[in-house]
Write a protein that holds these residues in place. Structure first.
Motif, mmCIF file in Angstrom:
data_model
loop_
_atom_site.group_PDB
_atom_site.id
_atom_site.type_symbol
_atom_site.label_atom_id
_atom_site.label_comp_id
_atom_site.label_asym_id
_atom_site.label_seq_id
_atom_site.Cartn_x
_atom_site.Cartn_y
_atom_site.Cartn_z
ATOM 1 N N SER A 145 42.211 38.218 18.664
ATOM 2 C CA SER A 145 42.587 36.880 19.857
ATOM 3 C C SER A 145 42.128 35.929 21.184
ATOM 4 O O SER A 145 41.272 35.530 21.036
ATOM 5 N N GLN A 188 45.471 28.899 15.163
ATOM 6 C CA GLN A 188 46.710 29.636 14.174
ATOM 7 C C GLN A 188 47.374 28.557 13.552
ATOM 8 O O GLN A 188 47.582 28.983 12.270
ATOM 9 N N ASP A 198 41.024 30.696 14.129
ATOM 10 C CA ASP A 198 41.765 31.976 14.351
ATOM 11 C C ASP A 198 42.807 31.975 13.252
ATOM 12 O O ASP A 198 43.812 30.989 13.344
ATOM 13 N N GLU A 199 43.099 33.207 12.153
ATOM 14 C CA GLU A 199 43.382 33.149 11.072
ATOM 15 C C GLU A 199 43.295 31.653 10.442
ATOM 16 O O GLU A 199 44.826 31.283 10.612
HETATM 17 MG MG LIG Z 1 45.604 36.792 17.028
#
Ligand SMILES: [Mg+2]
Ligand SMILES: Nc1ncnc2c1ncn2[C@@H]1O[C@H](COP(=O)(O)OP(=O)(O)O)[C@@H](O)[C@H]1O
Lengths: 581, 371
Positions: free
Chosen positions: B43, B87, B163-164
């Motif tokens: 990240s 995320q 991000d994820e």
């Molecule tokens: Mg992360």
């Protein structure tokens, strides 16, 4: 086909001109610096002139003069000053001890046992926190002073009597307890509710009785909260002005605050008072810094799981009736009777145990208020300050908070500290700070002649209150939300305006309600700033009450109380505002 | 669509070095995945690209446009023209779906009619056309995730950063979303950096993968390269399941090496480019270990061994056995059940990877992928 338009231009076409950062007249960072400097100048910088005035031979608004220790000399060799210091410490100690006893006991019994009527008792206990500070004192003075209505009635009609003379230090401490106890109660209740019940269960499975597990597990866990409450109450007792002015001053009992008030108002010894203010500032700040240290440590003790679920209720058996009666008796004497006193005094022409109040019911106190321009001006001015000042202060808090918590501004840490700093400042010192600051920076006196002078002082004083109501909501908004706005193309200020501040709008509303009430009722800072054109409600009432407790001041108290409760009630209904310790 | 270059990016948080001279090149139009365990700095890398973190040193360029160069340039995130999917999705709860997606366009002062058209177009693309007037709390997790994606694609961005994005979805939906994202990305063609800690996800969506650990890039390659030719033991172990055994190189000529593996009788000759002798670790995937079936008479490859089955499990689409080779537990998988009690297996030399033990920092240099 829609995807075709999404496809990037083919590689051989010249890349579209990169959007350069538009030149704004002020970069985000520069605006942060400017606001930061302004904020610290107003909040912290205003104290500097107090210190300067204390070590300067002439008042700062006069030219000439030189550096001198004379003011401190005069202060430290004045026997009256040391009497005042002793009295203040005695008063603070008695108030702290009494409030802790009552507050902690009530917290234990009202949150953890099956005392009947817990909700009603709790509500009643918290009433003084919501009320303007002066109202209850006026009620005490009307009812429980030696010549007061309730004391005299007891003497005449029963074998009982009021054992404590309110015109004494223990008497004043007793009055102060009625406001300080609920503060202690709130601080301790929070901890009690957050203690994981399984900790006590563990003690019980090891063989401890319910009461024993409560006292041996939960009471020690409350220690930080108790220390915190004790230091807070002690520090606030050192600086309180209204109570000693009303009850102590006429009886020649002087506390630090009344000593300073008297020497300022009646003897114009501004240098001496500034020296005393520096002393008061150092003492109170030291106590509160100590408190912050200890509160910082409380993280080690917190067992918070967040929700006050699963609170174990201890069965007291028949003792619960006795406990409820004891608490109810306390509330009757400390809250209900004084409150009734305010109303009685406001709605009767004369309050005496020998005349039935019903036979002398009248609105004349209220008409007297509305016919006197001093009182109507005071009410209008205070409402103006509370409304306009409250709104502007809320906005300032919101803007400073997002800089302090949502930016990469280099000095954001100092801004966070700065907004809490006014908490450390005794109210009298805040007032004096602005008196000297205006005297230095605004020679024309224009600011002081308008309501802005008092408004700014009140605003700074309630900054920490508004900030602590606002901050949790801000902290609850994920940083991703503003980051998403930034990466979508928003400047920092746009991201704050369109996302963060929108989302915290309810908290800003709550903050406004608290600021409104605080600024409507504030009095102490105005002592130094008030002019004939700028009377404010709190100070007018204080000055009136200091000379006599009559129907007029009680009527003002009722007006103040009604506005306060209406605004708080609306705030609670609309925004879930709760009174804060 | 520009490519993306990171050059020696370093970022320190207090004492902790989150990024350690990370250098990467993402090619125009590809899906590039940052894969690594949680806390390895994925990240932080992504946020540095977006401009939300300021690296301590190094540089970042989108094509020939330098957006960060230590000490000289640091373009604010709003001027980088990235689309980011967080995320947490970070959808603004006070705005409707359409307003969320239209926000980047509004900031770019796109005329209202064009903005509405574009919002509709992007919402159609993520199959949310009918939900434009809803508010985020009225949407399911998967729909919110698509709103976030639509918003990231609206402007349109030069670079898509994720991000994820699927980590909050349930397993089935996650799998569908991966395929859907891959299709969508190839339609849109935007250069994409994708962050995940899930190796299945990385292998299934990426054109190329960078495996990261503790703020360093361990290996960059296609999913096949990463899986079949891991650069070091960390990559081998992190991506997929790896059996790691102790062995000794007794001969090495630069093309092949002869190994003695603890617990295996005869030496094995495996492809290996290093000439050093001595103790090594070898790695072999569970599905590459061959199970010898049939009667005792059948001629076996000369390097077989027989071991007791410690543990077995049936996992629906395959069987998993645990045996011991020289005291080390080894996992063997197969789609067909094998005899219980004892298992005779062989280790195919071509599927064995050899790793010399050495200081952490040099691993990626010495073990460049073999291909
Ligand atoms: Mg992360
Ligand atoms: N704002 C921060 N302050 C301090 N440490 C941080 C911060 N952000 C990330 N870190 C640390 O940097 C390392 C990398 O974090 P991150 O990039 O979020 O990892 P991940 O690969 O899981 O996305 C972690 O060890 C994390 O603790």
């Amino acid at each position: 086909m829609s995807t075709a338009q999404l496809r990037p231009p083919p590689a051989h076409t010249p890349p579209s001109p990169v959007k350069r950062p538009r030149r704004r007249w002020l970069s985000t960072n520069a605006s942060h610096y400017i606001l930061w400097a302004l904020a610290l100048l107003v909040i912290v910088g205003s104290v500097i002139p107090v210190v300067a005035a204390a070590v300067w031979s002439t008042p700062l608004y006069e030219s000439g003069g030189h550096l001198t220790w004379d003011n401190f000399d005069a202060l430290l060799t004045d026997r009256d000053w040391w009497t005042a210091v002793t009295n203040s410490i005695l008063f603070a100690a008695l108030n702290t001890a009494g409030s802790l006893l009552v507050g902690v006991t009530c917290a234990l019994f009202l949150t953890r046992t099956d005392v009947p009527g817990r909700r009603v008792l709790t509500t009643f206990l918290l009433v003084p926190i919501a009320l303007p500070g002066l109202v209850l004192i006026i009620g005490w003075a009307a009812m429980w002073t030696p010549a007061g209505f309730a004391s005299s009635w007891l003497e005449a009609n029963t074998v009982l009597s009021m054992p404590v003379d309110l015109y004494s230090i223990p008497g004043m401490a007793m009055v102060a307890m009625s406001v300080a106890s609920p503060t202690v109660f709130l601080l301790c209740r929070g901890t009690l509710l957050s203690i994981d019940p399984s900790l006590e269960d563990a003690a019980r499975t090891s063989g401890a009785s319910p009461l024993r597990s409560l006292l041996s597990v939960s009471l020690p866990l409350m220690r930080p909260a108790i220390t915190n409450a004790a230091l807070l109450v002690f520090a606030l007792s050192m600086e309180v002005l209204g109570l000693p002015l009303i009850l102590g001053f006429s009886n020649k009992i002087s506390l630090i605050s009344t000593y300073l008030y008297d020497h300022w108002v009646n003897e114009s010894q501004q240098g001496l008072v500034s020296a005393g203010a520096v002393f008061l500032l150092i003492t109170v700040s030291a106590l509160l810094v100590l408190r912050n240290r200890l509160v910082g440590d409380t993280a080690r003790f917190t067992t918070t799981t967040g929700k006050p679920t699963g609170v174990r209720v201890l069965k007291l058996g028949p003792a619960r009736w006795f406990t409820a009666a004891a608490i109810a008796f306390f509330l009757l004497v400390f809250v209900a009777v004084p409150l009734a006193g305010v109303f009685l005094a406001a709605f009767t022409s004369i309050l005496s145990p020998f005349i039935s109040p019903w036979s002398v019911l009248t609105f004349s106190n209220f008409s007297a208020v509305f016919e006197n321009p001093l009182y109507t001006d005071s009410i209008v001015n205070s409402l103006l300050i509370a409304t306009v000042g409250g709104a502007l202060t809320t906005l300032a808090i919101a803007v400073l908070s997002v800089i302090a918590h949502r930016s990469r501004f280099r000095f954001r840490g100092s801004l966070q500290q700065g907004m809490l700093w006014p908490r450390m400042m005794p109210a009298l010192v805040t007032g004096m700070a602005f008196f000297w600051s205006f005297a230095l920076l605004d020679r024309s006196g224009a600011i002081r002649a308008s309501l802005w002078g008092i408004g700014i002082a009140f605003a700074v004083r309630s900054l920490a209150l508004g900030y602590s109501a606002f901050y949790p909501a801000l902290a609850g908004i994920g940083a991703d939300l503003d980051n998403a706005a930034r990466t979508s193309g928003a400047t920092w200020w746009t991201a704050m305006r369109t996302v963060v501040l929108r989302l915290v709008a309810p908290a800003m509303g709550a903050s406004f309600v608290l600021l409104f009430v605080a600024m409507l009722n504030d009095a102490e800072p105005a002592v130094f700033l008030v002019t004939d054109e700028t009377p404010v409600l709190g100070l007018t009432m204080l000055q009136l009450a200091a000379t006599s407790i009559g129907g007029t001041v009680a009527a003002l108290g009722v007006i103040q109380m009604v506005i306060t409760l209406v605004v708080l009630g609306a705030g609670r209904a609309l925004l879930g505002v709760r009174p804060r310790a | 669509m520009p490519s993306l270059q990171l050059n020696k990016l370093t970022k320190q948080f207090a004492e902790h070095t989150a990024l350690h001279e990370v250098s990467l090149t993402v090619r125009d139009g590809e899906i590039f995945t940052l894969l690594g365990p949680s806390g390895c700095g994925k990240s932080t890398t992504l946020w540095s690209i977006a401009g939300l973190h300021r690296p301590d040193s190094g540089s970042i360029a989108f094509g020939d446009r330098v957006v960060f160069d230590h000490g000289h340039v640091n373009i604010e995130p709003e001027h980088r023209n990235c689309g980011v999917v967080f995320q947490s999705y970070a959808i603004w709860p006070h705005l409707s779906v359409a307003a969320n997606v239209g926000y980047p366009l509004k900031l770019r002062k796109t005329p209202k009619a064009e903005r509405d058209r574009r919002v509709r177009e992007v919402l159609e693309l993520v199959e949310l056309g009918r939900h434009a007037d809803r508010y985020p709390h009225e949407l399911s997790g998967g729909q919110q995730q698509r709103v976030a994606l639509a918003r990231a694609l609206a402007h349109p961005p030069d670079l898509l950063l994720l991000d994820e994005p699927f980590s909050n979805l349930d397993a089935k939906l996650r799998d569908r979303s991966r395929q859907w994202l891959k299709t969508l990305q190839s339609q849109v063609g935007v250069t994409t950096v994708f962050v995940t800690h899930d190796q299945d996800e990385a292998l299934s969506v990426s054109d190329r993968v960078a495996v990261m650990d503790q703020g360093k890039v361990r290996q960059v390659g296609t999913p096949t390269e990463i899986y079949e030719h891991p650069a070091d033991l960390f990559v081998a172990d992190f991506v997929g399941t790896a059996n790691i055994l102790a062995a000794t190189v007794v001969e090495a000529d630069g093309a092949h090496a002869v190994l003695r593996v603890d617990g295996v009788g005869e030496p094995l000759k495996v492809p290996h480019t290093d000439r050093r002798l001595g103790p090594v670790r070898i790695c072999i995937r569970p599905e590459n270990i061959e199970i010898q079936r049939g009667g005792g008479d059948v001629r076996r490859p000369h390097h077989t061994l027989t071991a007791k089955v410690d543990n077995q499990a049936y996992l629906g689409d395959h069987y998993r056995y645990t045996i011991r080779i020289g005291g080390t537990p080894v996992i063997v998988t197969t789609t067909r059940p094998a005899a219980t009690g004892e298992l005779t297996v062989s280790l195919p030399p071509d599927d064995i990877r050899v790793f010399h033990e050495e200081a952490d920092s040099n691993e990626e240099n010495h073990h460049a992928p073999v291909h």
